[in-house]
Design an enzyme around this catalytic site. Sequence first.
Site, PDB file in Angstrom:
ATOM      1  N   GLU A   1      36.357  32.370  45.613  1.00 44.76           N
ATOM      2  CA  GLU A   1      36.983  32.921  46.948  1.00 44.76           C
ATOM      3  C   GLU A   1      37.336  34.464  47.061  1.00 44.76           C
ATOM      4  O   GLU A   1      37.172  35.100  48.017  1.00 44.76           O
ATOM      5  CB  GLU A   1      38.523  32.215  47.155  1.00 44.76           C
ATOM      6  CG  GLU A   1      39.400  32.800  48.211  1.00 44.76           C
ATOM      7  CD  GLU A   1      40.686  32.337  48.220  1.00 44.76           C
ATOM      8  OE1 GLU A   1      41.595  32.653  48.869  1.00 44.76           O
ATOM      9  OE2 GLU A   1      41.066  31.151  47.284  1.00 44.76           O
TER      10      GLU A   1
ATOM     11  N   LYS B   1      34.538  30.124  53.543  1.00 45.10           N
ATOM     12  CA  LYS B   1      35.983  30.323  53.361  1.00 45.10           C
ATOM     13  C   LYS B   1      36.952  30.238  54.538  1.00 45.10           C
ATOM     14  O   LYS B   1      36.254  31.064  55.602  1.00 45.10           O
ATOM     15  CB  LYS B   1      36.386  31.375  52.446  1.00 45.10           C
ATOM     16  CG  LYS B   1      37.776  31.700  52.228  1.00 45.10           C
ATOM     17  CD  LYS B   1      38.002  33.328  51.501  1.00 45.10           C
ATOM     18  CE  LYS B   1      39.481  33.267  51.534  1.00 45.10           C
ATOM     19  NZ  LYS B   1      39.800  34.816  50.834  1.00 45.10           N
TER      20      LYS B   1
ATOM     21  N   ARG C   1      53.486  38.341  53.912  1.00 37.78           N
ATOM     22  CA  ARG C   1      54.722  38.310  53.522  1.00 37.78           C
ATOM     23  C   ARG C   1      55.912  38.919  54.253  1.00 37.78           C
ATOM     24  O   ARG C   1      56.705  40.013  54.152  1.00 37.78           O
ATOM     25  CB  ARG C   1      54.953  39.057  51.956  1.00 37.78           C
ATOM     26  CG  ARG C   1      53.741  38.666  51.173  1.00 37.78           C
ATOM     27  CD  ARG C   1      53.823  37.202  50.915  1.00 37.78           C
ATOM     28  NE  ARG C   1      52.604  36.789  50.638  1.00 37.78           N
ATOM     29  CZ  ARG C   1      51.760  37.108  49.490  1.00 37.78           C
ATOM     30  NH1 ARG C   1      52.363  37.596  48.567  1.00 37.78           N
ATOM     31  NH2 ARG C   1      50.545  36.561  49.480  1.00 37.78           N
TER      32      ARG C   1
ATOM     33  N   GLU D   1      49.439  43.799  49.930  1.00 38.19           N
ATOM     34  CA  GLU D   1      47.885  44.285  50.067  1.00 38.19           C
ATOM     35  C   GLU D   1      47.682  45.411  50.845  1.00 38.19           C
ATOM     36  O   GLU D   1      48.236  45.645  52.215  1.00 38.19           O
ATOM     37  CB  GLU D   1      47.266  43.365  50.713  1.00 38.19           C
ATOM     38  CG  GLU D   1      45.779  43.114  50.808  1.00 38.19           C
ATOM     39  CD  GLU D   1      45.097  41.690  51.314  1.00 38.19           C
ATOM     40  OE1 GLU D   1      43.849  42.016  51.441  1.00 38.19           O
ATOM     41  OE2 GLU D   1      45.703  40.813  51.270  1.00 38.19           O
TER      42      GLU D   1
END
Length: 652
Positions: free
Chosen positions: A489, A391, A596, A441
């Site tokens: 993922e 990934k 963000r 997060e």
Amino acid sequence: MTPPTPTQTRRGVLPHTLPSPLHAVLLATLRDLGRSLPPGVTLTGTLRPHDPHDPHPPVWNSVGTRLPPLPHPPRHPVPAHAPPRRHAEYRAGRTCAAQALRLAGHTGPASLLPGPHRAPVWPAGFTGSVTHAAGLVLAVAGPARYQLGIDTEVLTPDLHASGLDDHALLTHVLRECAFKATFPARGQPYHPPDFQPAPDPRPGQPAHVHLRGSAPLPVHWTCHGAHVSALICQPLRSACPSDLPAPFSRPGGPMTTLTAPPTPVHTPRTRPFEWHAPTGSFTARPLPHTPPGLDSADLPALGRTLLRHAGQAGAARPGVVGAVPFRSGAAPHLRPVDLAAPVTARPVPTLSSPALPLPTLRRAVSVPDAQTFEALVADAVQALRAGRLDKVVLGRLLDLHLHAAPDPDAVLARLRAAHPAAYAFSLPLPDDTTLIGASPELLLRRAGRDVSLRPMAGTRTRPADPAAAPAEDAARAHALLHSAKDRHEHALMVQAIADRLAPLCRSLSVPRTPELVSTATLWHLATPIHAQLRDDSSGALDLVPLIHPTPAVCGVPTGAAQAHLEAAEPFDRGWFGGAVGWADEHGNGEWAVTIRCAELRGTHARLFAGAGVVADSDPAGERQETAAKFGTVLAALGFTPADLPAALLEAL
């Protein structure tokens, strides 16, 4: 047929066919500046190559000898602020720097990475400087006991017609040279020297620059054609200009003395650090008299130093606040504070308060652009299918140039109003920049021996008005929760974090399946992880570098993903994709992943978004995911999804 002559601009591009008039200028400049070099300091140069991706551009030393290619060509990440037309010069500059480092005694591969404050990060024990203008590229390197600065400029006909003369150009070059020579290591805050030309310059004397009361720095300079180049090479422990070789004369003219009286240290206005989390909120200002020169990349050691300073400064509850950049080895930005004020829940503002004027956009630029980003995703998919990666998370920047500067307080209030469950933050950075965002997060929270994390990976957009389309919103959430691609993922990320944390834990609780988490515009897959540490030796500042960067912002395996990103992403992430938060003297703290978010500086806003790429990723889908993630800060800036300017839609 005579080939056309390219138009010259101040930062223009000259073709690179040897021998050429510009090659003669390069060799003469290297020869003149090389006369001032003490033992151990080396100077190299090249011309801007035809092929911007050529790993072996020809490089010459100060005596005009062409150097053999490097056995390990350096990686060439380009600073995010560099326009595309200058990428070749930046890469050539780093090749020159790597050659200069090799000549100065540095062994092994030398990859000069851009630091979070734009200055290159040099290997331990070495320092140097790089310059490039109008096709000419120069680099100087040597032991860290020297102050080194180099700059070159060219006076083109269009600049001459605008009123710029030789003396003004020389003043600019000397100022820039002094800036580079005195810029602290690893991009710490810097106050530029303020000097002006002496009223009666004396011919035949070396140029000097005074820096905040210190002894004058001698500046060696030369002029060939329209190019003016300057070099500072000064031992750090010496304030006497006589420590350096005698200055040389300017070809075709006398040298000029530039002096000014010492200037007081300028202390910029500092905004407070604000932290708004589900567990509580607080505001803190850095304590006065923060120790200067703290450029350590060792987060725990730097934190201990600042916590000790906070205690000595009288803080009732010593603490640190700040950010950690994405790239491993880069210096964090930490400041000591007093956390004695209680951390309390604060009212969440409403979306209508404070009201923002409708922003007017001058220009919007995405780096890379949409088409290039999709091509990078396609390349990453090929690497994934070949087994080189499991990934990788590719990022994009969105640069907005506005007619009016947004108010950081208003932007933060709107972020909190739209995302009350997020980790909203506002962190002052050097150069009057504010790092601001609302991260969904949680990287980690430590309270005693209890540690909590909530990593995220896997995203779906929500309808423009979820309340008006609840069935569609629920369908998208269901599709995300049952997506094989997103679950794979997510599982890679959770397993990698658990493997890093397990050796320190007495107990570790990791749910088998992820849960759905929503923001105002997106659905995410998240896994709440809870752990209890074996002992008290690992504080929050010890755990952050252990877990960061997580696969949610980097990839799996971490080393291979980082190498892929350094080669693929055409910018330095800086603070984006890093961590932001606080810690106290007992090892407790709370840190969120820096996503963000945006950097605000005057009328410029820089946004970041990333997308996790796996073997069955769709390039167009990943680009659309980054566009949706940009929406968090775009809405806080006042851009409504239904009324985005055409220039912004094109950039997305």
